[in-house]
Design a protein around this motif. Structure first.
Motif, PDB file in Angstrom:
ATOM      1  N   LEU A 286       0.831  -1.207   0.000  1.00  0.00           N
ATOM      2  CA  LEU A 286       0.000   0.000   0.000  1.00  0.00           C
ATOM      3  C   LEU A 286       0.864   1.256   0.000  1.00  0.00           C
ATOM      4  O   LEU A 286       0.534   2.250  -0.652  1.00  0.00           O
ATOM      5  N   GLU A 287       1.983   1.203   0.715  1.00  0.00           N
ATOM      6  CA  GLU A 287       2.885   2.349   0.738  1.00  0.00           C
ATOM      7  C   GLU A 287       3.513   2.576  -0.639  1.00  0.00           C
ATOM      8  O   GLU A 287       3.627   3.725  -1.102  1.00  0.00           O
ATOM      9  N   HIS A 288       3.889   1.493  -1.302  1.00  0.00           N
ATOM     10  CA  HIS A 288       4.439   1.621  -2.657  1.00  0.00           C
ATOM     11  C   HIS A 288       3.383   2.168  -3.617  1.00  0.00           C
ATOM     12  O   HIS A 288       3.697   2.996  -4.493  1.00  0.00           O
ATOM     13  N   LEU A 289       2.153   1.717  -3.461  1.00  0.00           N
ATOM     14  CA  LEU A 289       1.077   2.221  -4.309  1.00  0.00           C
ATOM     15  C   LEU A 289       0.861   3.714  -4.071  1.00  0.00           C
ATOM     16  O   LEU A 289       0.676   4.489  -5.023  1.00  0.00           O
ATOM     17  N   ARG A 290       0.896   4.127  -2.812  1.00  0.00           N
ATOM     18  CA  ARG A 290       0.730   5.546  -2.503  1.00  0.00           C
ATOM     19  C   ARG A 290       1.842   6.387  -3.110  1.00  0.00           C
ATOM     20  O   ARG A 290       1.601   7.457  -3.684  1.00  0.00           O
ATOM     21  N   GLN A 291       3.063   5.886  -2.970  1.00  0.00           N
ATOM     22  CA  GLN A 291       4.187   6.634  -3.526  1.00  0.00           C
ATOM     23  C   GLN A 291       4.093   6.735  -5.045  1.00  0.00           C
ATOM     24  O   GLN A 291       4.421   7.774  -5.635  1.00  0.00           O
ATOM     25  N   GLY A 292       3.647   5.643  -5.702  1.00  0.00           N
ATOM     26  CA  GLY A 292       3.506   5.674  -7.153  1.00  0.00           C
ATOM     27  C   GLY A 292       2.477   6.694  -7.610  1.00  0.00           C
ATOM     28  O   GLY A 292       2.690   7.421  -8.593  1.00  0.00           O
TER      29      GLY A 292
END
Length: 258
Positions: free
Chosen positions: A191-197
């Motif tokens: 989820l953190e990677h998705l947010r950063q993307g």
């Protein structure tokens, strides 16, 4: 409401650690009471044997009572803890006959029970553990012997038991907290990677969000967002075509006038 209130990590931590903390309190309390009750039995047995030995020296329950006999009551000294021993011989109605102290009467709800009666009491603001024995008296009636000792060694035992129960369980709680925190961090990493993307995107980037690496629980949300992006892209494309057509329509009359 603060931003942290809506944090999924905070929500999960609260739901995981609150039951764990309650379970720790219940486990500590029940384990402490059960262990202390079990460990107290040898001390109660020793107190009962001392009371029976005292009754034998005083001739209680026999043909000849020796209430004036001098009884030697050694003090208990264990690991530097000095406990004092008291005894009282009296009639059931409370008349003092012999002893080295006036001990409090046993609780009323215990007097109807047969056999040795163990109870906790206080004498001059000092906690004591007491056993009460009844014997038939010469000439009829009954006589009561109360034997008590201070609870220094018992309290030391209780502190030792509590320390041996609480400290390992605290260490287990800390280890469990670390494991849960690490698991949540790893579990929420996608989820953190998705947010950063999404955060790195430009305002004109309306391409679909990649859902292949996202957790299964989040994919319906990503599909909904992608559907919204597709409709938004269609609206933006329509606006661009409208602006282009309007510019072309305005350019043609100007070209003719020129």
């Amino acid at each position: 409401m603060t931003e942290d209130t809506h944090s999924l990590r905070t929500h999960l931590m609260n739901w995981l650690f609150t039951p764990l903390f309650v379970l720790w309190i219940f486990s500590t309390a029940s384990g402490y009471m059960a262990t202390l009750n079990f460990a107290n039995k040898p001390y109660d047995l020793a107190l009962l044997e001392r009371a029976q030995a005292t009754a034998e020296q005083l001739g209680l329950g026999g043909d000849t009572e020796r209430l004036q006999a001098k009884i030697t009551l050694p003090e208990n000294t264990i690991a530097g803890i000095k406990d004092r021993v008291y005894y009282t011989v009296s009639t059931p109605d409370g008349k003092f006959l012999a002893g080295n102290a006036h001990l409090p009467r046993p609780p009323a709800f215990l007097t109807s029970k047969a056999g040795p009666l163990f109870s906790d009491a206080e004498r001059k603001a000092e906690k004591i553990r007491m056993v009460t024995l009844h014997y038939p008296r010469v000439g009829g009636g009954k006589i009561m012997l109360q034997m008590a000792e201070t609870v220094g060694k018992r309290q030391d035992l209780a502190r030792g038991i509590l320390g041996n129960i609480v400290i390992p369980q605290i260490l287990l709680i800390v280890m469990a907290a670390g494991a849960v925190w690490y698991a949540l961090r790893r579990g929420l990493a996608p989820l953190e990677h998705l947010r950063q993307g999404v955060e790195r995107r430009t305002r004109d980037d309306l391409s679909l969000i990649e859902e292949r690496k996202a957790p299964e629980e989040v994919r319906p949300l990503i599909r909904a967002v992608n559907d919204l992006l597709q409709r938004l892209k269609q609206v933006v494309d329509s606006q661009r075509r409208f602006v282009a057509d309007a510019a072309h329509q305005l350019r043609t009359p100007f070209a003719g006038l020129k």
